[in-house]
Design a protein around this motif. Structure first.
Motif: not given
Length: 115
Positions: A109, A18, A28, A2-4, A94, A96, A21
């Motif tokens: 990551w 960006e 994301y 659950n990537i933000q 970033v 998770n 991913f």
């Protein structure tokens, strides 16, 4: 996962995150710090994950007057001022879940798919 990604639209490292991913087909969510910002709860969670507010503070931000103000505020007031002025936060952040990084960190990551 659950990537933000918390970032700024003109930030080169945010665009690289960006792309990282996107190239791997990982979904994301991008949160624009200049438009929406992060809530106090998100801020506290990220701050705890990265090792303190100092890790989030961008001393090279464009608004050097605000940077100087934060540096000379009393310790207990600095964090609140940083939360109010999120343009002084390093990007990208970033996240998770409860794990977060500041800056472009693909080496970290890569390990997240094993979680």
């Amino acid at each position: 996962m659950n990537i933000q990604i918390f970032g700024k639209p003109k930030c080169f490292d945010t665009k690289k995150a960006e792309r990282y991913f996107k190239e791997r087909g990982v979904k994301y969510q991008l949160i624009d710090l200049t438009q929406k910002g992060m809530s106090k709860g998100e801020y506290n969670s990220i701050k705890q994950s990265v090792g303190g507010w100092q890790e989030l503070f961008d001393e090279n931000a464009k608004d050097q007057n605000l940077v100087a103000l934060i540096k000379y505020l009393a310790e207990e007031d600095r964090e609140e001022k940083l939360l109010e002025n999120q343009k002084l936060i390093c990007t990208p952040i970033v996240r998770n879940g409860k794990i977060a990084t500041v800056g472009y960190k693909p080496e970290i990551w890569k390990t997240w798919d094993k979680l």
